[in-house]
Design a protein around this motif. Structure first.
Motif, mmCIF file in Angstrom:
data_model
loop_
_atom_site.group_PDB
_atom_site.id
_atom_site.type_symbol
_atom_site.label_atom_id
_atom_site.label_comp_id
_atom_site.label_asym_id
_atom_site.label_seq_id
_atom_site.Cartn_x
_atom_site.Cartn_y
_atom_site.Cartn_z
ATOM 1 N N LYS A 41 -12.209 -39.305 24.586
ATOM 2 C CA LYS A 41 -12.952 -40.320 23.826
ATOM 3 C C LYS A 41 -13.357 -39.765 22.472
ATOM 4 N N TYR A 42 -13.802 -38.517 22.442
ATOM 5 C CA TYR A 42 -14.216 -37.866 21.197
ATOM 6 C C TYR A 42 -13.060 -37.804 20.205
ATOM 7 N N LEU A 43 -11.870 -37.473 20.698
ATOM 8 C CA LEU A 43 -10.704 -37.355 19.823
ATOM 9 C C LEU A 43 -10.195 -38.718 19.376
ATOM 10 N N VAL A 44 -10.073 -39.654 20.301
ATOM 11 C CA VAL A 44 -9.513 -40.973 19.985
ATOM 12 C C VAL A 44 -10.435 -41.756 19.055
ATOM 13 N N GLN A 106 5.338 -40.019 29.173
ATOM 14 C CA GLN A 106 5.814 -40.921 28.124
ATOM 15 C C GLN A 106 4.754 -41.059 27.034
ATOM 16 N N PHE A 107 3.488 -41.148 27.438
ATOM 17 C CA PHE A 107 2.395 -41.155 26.463
ATOM 18 C C PHE A 107 2.389 -39.867 25.656
ATOM 19 N N ALA A 108 2.475 -38.738 26.362
ATOM 20 C CA ALA A 108 2.418 -37.436 25.698
ATOM 21 C C ALA A 108 3.558 -37.283 24.701
ATOM 22 N N ARG A 109 4.761 -37.712 25.103
ATOM 23 C CA ARG A 109 5.910 -37.587 24.207
ATOM 24 C C ARG A 109 5.741 -38.461 22.976
ATOM 25 N N ASP A 130 1.863 -34.486 12.463
ATOM 26 C CA ASP A 130 0.615 -33.722 12.459
ATOM 27 C C ASP A 130 0.135 -33.440 13.879
ATOM 28 N N TYR A 131 0.350 -34.405 14.774
ATOM 29 C CA TYR A 131 -0.144 -34.266 16.145
ATOM 30 C C TYR A 131 0.646 -33.252 16.964
ATOM 31 N N LYS A 132 1.737 -32.729 16.411
ATOM 32 C CA LYS A 132 2.463 -31.660 17.104
ATOM 33 C C LYS A 132 1.560 -30.463 17.380
ATOM 34 N N SER A 133 0.545 -30.284 16.547
ATOM 35 C CA SER A 133 -0.353 -29.142 16.720
ATOM 36 C C SER A 133 -1.478 -29.438 17.714
ATOM 37 N N LEU A 134 -1.521 -30.657 18.261
ATOM 38 C CA LEU A 134 -2.533 -31.000 19.261
ATOM 39 C C LEU A 134 -2.315 -30.128 20.502
ATOM 40 N N SER A 141 -6.316 -34.797 27.432
ATOM 41 C CA SER A 141 -7.575 -35.544 27.333
ATOM 42 C C SER A 141 -7.378 -36.890 26.654
ATOM 43 N N VAL A 142 -6.558 -36.927 25.606
ATOM 44 C CA VAL A 142 -6.272 -38.186 24.917
ATOM 45 C C VAL A 142 -5.604 -39.168 25.874
ATOM 46 N N VAL A 143 -4.615 -38.700 26.611
ATOM 47 C CA VAL A 143 -3.907 -39.581 27.546
ATOM 48 C C VAL A 143 -4.855 -40.100 28.627
ATOM 49 N N VAL A 144 -5.681 -39.217 29.164
ATOM 50 C CA VAL A 144 -6.626 -39.620 30.204
ATOM 51 C C VAL A 144 -7.572 -40.699 29.686
ATOM 52 N N PHE A 145 -8.087 -40.513 28.465
ATOM 53 C CA PHE A 145 -9.015 -41.527 27.942
ATOM 54 C C PHE A 145 -8.322 -42.852 27.662
#
Length: 313
Positions: A41-44, A106-109, A130-134, A141-145
């Motif tokens: 949630k913090y990231l999104v 699929q979300f992660a990719r 840019d998100y390659k460095s996530l 955590s992003v996918v879970v939220f």
């Protein structure tokens, strides 16, 4: 034919013809933990600013607050100069019009590698380069939220990218096959990590890192991203508190920032993270590049674009 093959190889490569690089998805699933839910949630809603595109906003208000009840439900995007029609998809768990049937991988990719659930590529308006460095943990955590938000039914068309741009961008996606570690614990390393993920619009011109120059046109108006290096033409005059106040309120003193600057989401970042970002920005090489969106646009020989104060560079 040999000369043509050499020319293609040297100039545009073969990706426009053979398609983007893509890895096969796996059956991995991310454990749904309270810690990941909170971090996601913090990231999104903060650093990554996912709602800027995927949630309709009220652009008549300073900070462009999200429309309640439409979080991550997607929308058509009105962008000046875009080569086609851009649509941010519905990524809520709605099974018919959203991402309810997507797997975790699929979300992660899609997030880090720019490949949709159906194997097609995502136009790099979505900042997956840019998100390659996530880090792996932040990605989880992003996918879970995102998978936890309420499902919203919102049928949308697909983005349509004009020829030949639709072919030329096929070389942008890159598979991420090795684990991505989180940054070191020290503030500068964390600041670098946060800036790389959240400040991509300011890092638009080769050989001018974070000196601004990206044209941004939409319902917020028409602006060019600012120089955020510690040069006199950048933000050398910002104190730590000026920086934090700007990213929380959208004001530098009495000067009002454009709402495309994501202070509407960055206001959710912690003081420690904002201080780390400021500390890292102070270590950048100063780049002379004055951008002043209050002035009439003139040609800039440095970024090869027109913007306020361009002729002064």
């Amino acid at each position: 034919m040999v000369l043509l093959a050499i020319a293609i190889t040297l100039i545009i490569g073969w990706r426009p013809f053979i398609g983007p690089r893509a890895r096969a998805t796996t059956n991995r699933q991310f454990d749904r933990t309270p810690e990941r839910l909170a971090r996601g949630k913090y990231l999104v809603q903060g650093l990554l600013g996912c709602e800027t595109c995927h949630t309709p906003s009220d652009w008549t208000q300073h900070g462009a607050p999200s429309i309640a009840g439409r979080e991550l439900a997607g929308q058509p995007l009105t962008l000046g100069g875009f080569p086609g029609t851009a649509v941010a998809p519905n990524i809520t768990p709605d099974p018919e019009t959203g991402a309810g049937n997507w797997t975790d991988d699929q979300f992660a990719r899609a997030i880090r590698e720019g490949i949709k659930h159906d194997g097609s590529m995502i136009f790099p308006l979505m900042p997956y380069p840019d998100y390659k460095s996530l880090s792996n943990e932040d990605l989880a955590s992003v996918v879970v939220f995102v998978r936890s938000v309420p499902a919203v039914r919102n049928p949308l068309p697909q983005s349509q990218i004009n020829f030949p741009v639709n072919l030329l961008v096929r070389g942008v996606p890159e598979p991420v096959t090795a684990p991505v570690a989180p940054p070191a614990a020290d503030p500068l390393a964390r600041g670098k990590y946060l800036v790389k993920l959240g400040c991509g619009c300011h890092n638009a011109v080769d050989k001018m890192p974070f000196a601004g120059g990206e044209a941004l046109a939409g319902p917020w108006g028409s602006v060019v991203s600012a120089n955020i290096t510690p040069d006199a033409s950048g933000i050398s005059y910002y104190s730590e508190q000026t920086f934090i106040t700007a990213l929380r309120t959208g004001y530098v003193g009495a000067r009002k920032l454009s709402s495309i600057m994501p202070f509407g989401t960055f206001k959710n970042l912690s003081d420690d993270d904002l201080k780390a970002m400021y500390a890292y920005l102070r270590t950048l090489t100063p780049m002379k590049h004055r951008v002043d969106n209050t002035l009439v646009a003139t040609y800039c020989r440095l970024c090869k674009r027109k913007h306020g104060a361009g002729a002064e560079n």
